[in-house]
Scaffold this active site. Structure first.
Site, PDB file in Angstrom:
ATOM      1  CB  ALA A  50      91.833 -33.737 -43.078  1.00  0.00           C
ATOM      2  CB  THR A  51      94.404 -32.855 -38.333  1.00  0.00           C
ATOM      3  OG1 THR A  51      95.147 -32.125 -39.192  1.00  0.00           O
ATOM      4  CG2 THR A  51      95.093 -33.194 -36.867  1.00  0.00           C
TER       5      THR A  51
ATOM      6  CG  ASN B 184     100.490 -32.380 -47.732  1.00  0.00           C
ATOM      7  OD1 ASN B 184     100.989 -33.615 -47.941  1.00  0.00           O
ATOM      8  ND2 ASN B 184     100.988 -31.476 -47.051  1.00  0.00           N
TER       9      ASN B 184
ATOM     10  CD  GLN C 239      95.853 -30.607 -50.025  1.00  0.00           C
ATOM     11  OE1 GLN C 239      95.188 -29.879 -50.943  1.00  0.00           O
ATOM     12  NE2 GLN C 239      96.368 -30.066 -48.862  1.00  0.00           N
TER      13      GLN C 239
ATOM     14  CB  SER D 288      89.674 -31.107 -44.215  1.00  0.00           C
ATOM     15  OG  SER D 288      89.556 -30.099 -43.185  1.00  0.00           O
TER      16      SER D 288
ATOM     17  CG  HIS E  87      89.856 -25.909 -44.582  1.00  0.00           C
ATOM     18  ND1 HIS E  87      91.147 -25.376 -44.890  1.00  0.00           N
ATOM     19  CD2 HIS E  87      90.175 -27.067 -43.499  1.00  0.00           C
ATOM     20  CE1 HIS E  87      92.037 -26.004 -44.112  1.00  0.00           C
ATOM     21  NE2 HIS E  87      91.653 -27.002 -43.400  1.00  0.00           N
TER      22      HIS E  87
ATOM     23  CB  THR F 277      77.482 -30.774 -29.773  1.00  0.00           C
ATOM     24  OG1 THR F 277      77.144 -30.817 -28.330  1.00  0.00           O
ATOM     25  CG2 THR F 277      76.341 -29.878 -30.700  1.00  0.00           C
TER      26      THR F 277
ATOM     27  CB  CYS G 231     109.037 -22.156 -39.854  1.00  0.00           C
ATOM     28  SG  CYS G 231     108.895 -21.647 -41.603  1.00  0.00           S
TER      29      CYS G 231
END
Length: 400
Positions: free
Chosen positions: A76-77, A160, A188, A208, A210, A248, A335
């Site tokens: 997705a990024t 998200n 999401q 995405s 995953h 590919t 962070c």
């Protein structure tokens, strides 16, 4: 209840385990059917190509699109970068129509925010749209922000951090009325709510694998054909994926993505109900055992598995540290090398830095069990009580 050997996983918005049925579909394409899907001169390539195209059709079916409108990416990024930068560069550099304006809510994912900021060098202006206290974008505010030179509106379908679902059909209708593209980051949302690109008036949509029990490393960008969406590719190469994304296509990952999408299409109704029930059990249990809690974002317009909850008088980093061997949860904090900043999403809906720092995100998923939820309730409640007691003792020592 027996103590788990590993922490209970309540961070399904971060990533999901690969469903065993998805893995079964993928495995042959690592070892036996290992051909390059772009090698068109022999059976190995044809086999991989056919599998990739079947997966493309499965992903398309999940969002009610045509297979040829699905462009495979690394996730997705990349899809978000392709959509935002691709539209921006097309209209600013390649089109005779000088559209150099975008509308983006302040609660979007960092990759959308940073992609828009990166277009400043070619003269693209961005209206940063505020959200309500419940995290919802007002379609009227979108309409009022549209200008004659607006090229794109980008609104995340499900946030998200706080899990709120945006009124995308209404926003899409506004965009369609004014001839403006609508992009949505649906990473999401996929697998958690029904998605229909036609009913929602979506022109570009990012996915995405995953996040929906598929493999890491693959995603997709839906690019509407009628009316046609125009965008410039991010990079050059062999012209694969309709010339929009050269490189590919990894056949095993594409097959896994397709398998995960088919499971979403076939099983989401039962998933929704079970996950919502477990989420409500978790929230009710915490509210009964822990005083001074607050939920961030709308509870009415929210994906079923998400809770973003604050425990007054605690610190999210301390809570996660206390729970590291028992329950895996996450914070909205980002962070940096020098400090931990409060979540910009929570700030945007009006939380103070203190309340934002006291908030954590939990998400139920397909593999979560009732026993795990009950153990998590006890563990989290105990950890919050301990942190509050320690904080009170420190305050008393300072006063003394």
């Amino acid at each position: 209840m027996s103590k788990p050997t590993r922490p209970i996983y309540l961070d399904y918005q971060s990533t999901t385990p690969v469903d065993a049925r998805v893995m079964d579909r993928m495995l042959p394409f690592f070892t036996e059917a290992f051909g390059n899907p772009h090698s068109t001169s022999h059976a190995y390539g044809w086999e991989a190509r056919d599998a990739v195209e079947a997966a493309r059709a499965e992903v398309a079916a999940m969002i009610n699109a045509e297979p040829r409108e699905v462009v495979f990416t690394s996730g997705a990024t990349e899809s978000n970068n392709m959509a935002v930068k691709g539209v921006g560069r097309f209209f600013a550099e390649l089109s005779q129509k000088a559209k150099r304006h975008m509308i983006i809510p302040v609660t979007e994912h960092k990759c959308v925010l940073e992609s828009a900021k990166a277009l400043k060098g070619i003269g693209v202006e961005v209206t940063w749209l505020p959200v309500a206290a419940d995290g919802i974008v007002d379609p009227l505010a979108v309409k009022q922000a549209i200008r004659d030179d607006t090229a794109l509106v980008s609104v995340m379908l499900a946030n998200n951090e706080i899990g709120v679902i945006q009124p995308l059909a209404e926003i899409g209708a506004v965009c369609r009325e004014h001839g403006v593209y609508l992009h949505t980051d649906a990473a999401q949302a996929a697998g958690k709510i029904d998605i229909d690109v036609s009913a929602m008036n979506i022109d570009l949509l990012s996915l995405s694998a995953h996040k929906m029990y598929g493999p890491m490393g693959i995603g997709a960008l839906y690019v509407r054909r009628k009316p046609r969406v125009r965008l410039a590719p991010l990079f050059d190469g062999g012209g694969q994926e309709r010339t929009l994304r050269s490189g590919t296509v990894p056949a095993p990952l594409a097959v896994g993505f397709g398998a995960a999408a088919k499971l979403v299409t076939d099983e989401t109704t039962s998933d929704y109900t079970r996950i919502r029930d477990l989420r409500d059990r978790l929230l009710k249990g915490l509210q009964q055992r822990v005083a001074d809690t607050y939920v961030n974002g709308s509870m009415d317009q929210r994906i079923d598995g998400n809770i973003n909850i604050g425990f007054a008088g605690t610190d999210s980093e301390a809570l996660m540290e206390a729970l590291k061997d028992q329950v895996a949860i996450s914070s909205g904090s980002a962070c940096t090398s020098a400090s931990v900043e409060p979540s910009y999403v929570l700030r945007a809906i009006g939380l103070s830095d203190t309340d934002a720092h006291a908030s954590v995100r939990m998400c139920i998923g397909r593999m979560t069990t009732t026993d795990e939820v009950d153990v998590a309730i006890e563990a989290i409640s105990s950890a919050v009580a301990q942190i509050r007691e320690q904080s009170l003792s420190q305050s008393e020592r300072k006063l003394g």
